[in-house]
Design a protein around this motif. Structure first.
Motif, mmCIF file in Angstrom:
data_model
loop_
_atom_site.group_PDB
_atom_site.id
_atom_site.type_symbol
_atom_site.label_atom_id
_atom_site.label_comp_id
_atom_site.label_asym_id
_atom_site.label_seq_id
_atom_site.Cartn_x
_atom_site.Cartn_y
_atom_site.Cartn_z
ATOM 1 N N LEU A 2 65.277 85.954 15.270
ATOM 2 C CA LEU A 2 64.026 86.706 15.197
ATOM 3 C C LEU A 2 62.829 85.802 14.910
ATOM 4 C CD1 LEU A 2 62.713 89.461 15.307
ATOM 5 C CD2 LEU A 2 63.181 89.714 12.878
ATOM 6 N N ALA A 3 63.001 84.833 14.033
ATOM 7 C CA ALA A 3 61.890 83.941 13.678
ATOM 8 C C ALA A 3 61.435 83.137 14.891
ATOM 9 C CB ALA A 3 62.299 83.014 12.546
ATOM 10 N N LYS A 4 62.378 82.716 15.710
ATOM 11 C CA LYS A 4 62.034 81.951 16.907
ATOM 12 C C LYS A 4 61.228 82.813 17.885
ATOM 13 C CE LYS A 4 64.911 80.366 20.229
ATOM 14 N NZ LYS A 4 66.083 79.678 20.791
ATOM 15 N N GLU A 5 61.613 84.063 18.022
ATOM 16 C CA GLU A 5 60.881 84.972 18.901
ATOM 17 C C GLU A 5 59.463 85.216 18.395
ATOM 18 O OE1 GLU A 5 63.317 88.442 19.122
ATOM 19 O OE2 GLU A 5 64.934 87.399 20.149
ATOM 20 N N LYS A 6 59.320 85.317 17.086
ATOM 21 C CA LYS A 6 57.989 85.511 16.502
ATOM 22 C C LYS A 6 57.136 84.264 16.695
ATOM 23 C CE LYS A 6 59.012 89.054 13.105
ATOM 24 N NZ LYS A 6 58.918 89.439 11.702
ATOM 25 N N ALA A 7 57.748 83.094 16.608
ATOM 26 C CA ALA A 7 57.011 81.851 16.830
ATOM 27 C C ALA A 7 56.520 81.772 18.270
ATOM 28 C CB ALA A 7 57.877 80.642 16.489
ATOM 29 N N VAL A 8 57.332 82.204 19.213
ATOM 30 C CA VAL A 8 56.922 82.217 20.623
ATOM 31 C C VAL A 8 55.752 83.182 20.814
ATOM 32 C CG1 VAL A 8 57.664 82.862 22.948
ATOM 33 C CG2 VAL A 8 59.168 81.501 21.516
ATOM 34 N N ALA A 9 55.817 84.340 20.172
ATOM 35 C CA ALA A 9 54.716 85.310 20.267
ATOM 36 C C ALA A 9 53.444 84.747 19.641
ATOM 37 C CB ALA A 9 55.111 86.619 19.593
ATOM 38 N N ALA A 10 53.584 84.047 18.529
ATOM 39 C CA ALA A 10 52.416 83.444 17.880
ATOM 40 C C ALA A 10 51.815 82.355 18.760
ATOM 41 C CB ALA A 10 52.803 82.872 16.521
ATOM 42 N N LEU A 11 52.655 81.562 19.409
ATOM 43 C CA LEU A 11 52.142 80.535 20.327
ATOM 44 C C LEU A 11 51.371 81.178 21.476
ATOM 45 C CD1 LEU A 11 55.068 77.979 20.466
ATOM 46 C CD2 LEU A 11 52.697 77.478 19.884
ATOM 47 N N ALA A 12 51.868 82.291 21.990
ATOM 48 C CA ALA A 12 51.164 82.990 23.062
ATOM 49 C C ALA A 12 49.813 83.509 22.572
ATOM 50 C CB ALA A 12 52.019 84.138 23.589
ATOM 51 N N ALA A 13 49.771 84.010 21.351
ATOM 52 C CA ALA A 13 48.512 84.506 20.790
ATOM 53 C C ALA A 13 47.519 83.360 20.584
ATOM 54 C CB ALA A 13 48.775 85.217 19.467
ATOM 55 N N ILE A 14 48.021 82.225 20.147
ATOM 56 C CA ILE A 14 47.150 81.058 19.960
ATOM 57 C C ILE A 14 46.574 80.616 21.301
ATOM 58 C CG2 ILE A 14 47.139 78.607 19.341
ATOM 59 C CD1 ILE A 14 49.214 79.373 17.131
ATOM 60 N N GLU A 15 47.401 80.594 22.323
ATOM 61 C CA GLU A 15 46.923 80.219 23.656
ATOM 62 C C GLU A 15 45.860 81.190 24.143
ATOM 63 O OE1 GLU A 15 47.388 77.490 25.523
ATOM 64 O OE2 GLU A 15 48.569 76.705 23.853
ATOM 65 N N ALA A 16 46.014 82.477 23.809
ATOM 66 C CA ALA A 16 45.024 83.480 24.214
ATOM 67 C C ALA A 16 43.685 83.248 23.515
ATOM 68 C CB ALA A 16 45.546 84.884 23.917
ATOM 69 N N CYS A 17 43.724 82.684 22.319
ATOM 70 C CA CYS A 17 42.486 82.408 21.557
ATOM 71 C C CYS A 17 41.782 81.151 22.051
ATOM 72 C CB CYS A 17 42.803 82.235 20.083
ATOM 73 S SG CYS A 17 43.335 83.736 19.273
ATOM 74 N N CYS A 18 42.502 80.310 22.739
ATOM 75 C CA CYS A 18 41.947 79.027 23.159
ATOM 76 C C CYS A 18 40.890 79.237 24.244
ATOM 77 C CB CYS A 18 43.065 78.124 23.689
ATOM 78 S SG CYS A 18 42.495 76.485 24.178
ATOM 79 N N GLY A 19 39.760 78.567 24.080
ATOM 80 C CA GLY A 19 38.681 78.655 25.058
ATOM 81 C C GLY A 19 38.818 77.649 26.183
ATOM 82 N N HIS A 20 39.851 76.800 26.120
ATOM 83 C CA HIS A 20 40.112 75.765 27.126
ATOM 84 C C HIS A 20 38.863 74.935 27.402
ATOM 85 C CE1 HIS A 20 44.082 77.400 27.707
ATOM 86 N NE2 HIS A 20 43.545 78.592 27.857
ATOM 87 N N CYS A 21 38.352 74.347 26.333
ATOM 88 C CA CYS A 21 37.158 73.501 26.422
ATOM 89 C C CYS A 21 37.445 72.282 27.292
ATOM 90 C CB CYS A 21 36.762 73.023 25.029
ATOM 91 S SG CYS A 21 36.478 74.348 23.846
ATOM 92 N N THR A 22 36.395 71.689 27.813
ATOM 93 C CA THR A 22 36.581 70.484 28.620
ATOM 94 C C THR A 22 37.033 69.314 27.760
ATOM 95 O OG1 THR A 22 34.235 69.957 28.385
ATOM 96 C CG2 THR A 22 34.910 71.182 30.355
ATOM 97 N N TYR A 23 36.653 69.330 26.490
ATOM 98 C CA TYR A 23 37.074 68.301 25.560
ATOM 99 C C TYR A 23 37.674 68.984 24.340
ATOM 100 C CZ TYR A 23 37.010 64.596 22.099
ATOM 101 O OH TYR A 23 37.369 63.699 21.136
#
Length: 57
Positions: A2-23
């Motif tokens: 379960l913890a591994k699945e939650k970590a994957v979900a958290a990584l997806a949420a972090i990626e969603a927050c990323c603005g993908h800046c040029t730098y």
């Protein structure tokens, strides 16, 4: 695990927050969170593999 699945979900949420800046700065809060969560995920995977090896014995 379960913890591994939650970590994957958290990584997806972090990626969603990323603005993908040029730098991407190492001081960026999103980059810091991403590195920390990836480290946690890697630790969870290693622990799971170690547990599986110990159960095989």
């Amino acid at each position: 695990m379960l913890a591994k699945e939650k970590a994957v979900a958290a990584l997806a949420a972090i990626e969603a927050c990323c603005g993908h800046c040029t730098y991407c700065s190492p001081d960026c809060p999103v980059a810091i969170a991403r590195r920390a969560m990836r480290g946690l995920y890697d630790d969870l995977v290693a622990a799971e593999e170690q547990q599986e090896r110990s159960e095989e014995r």
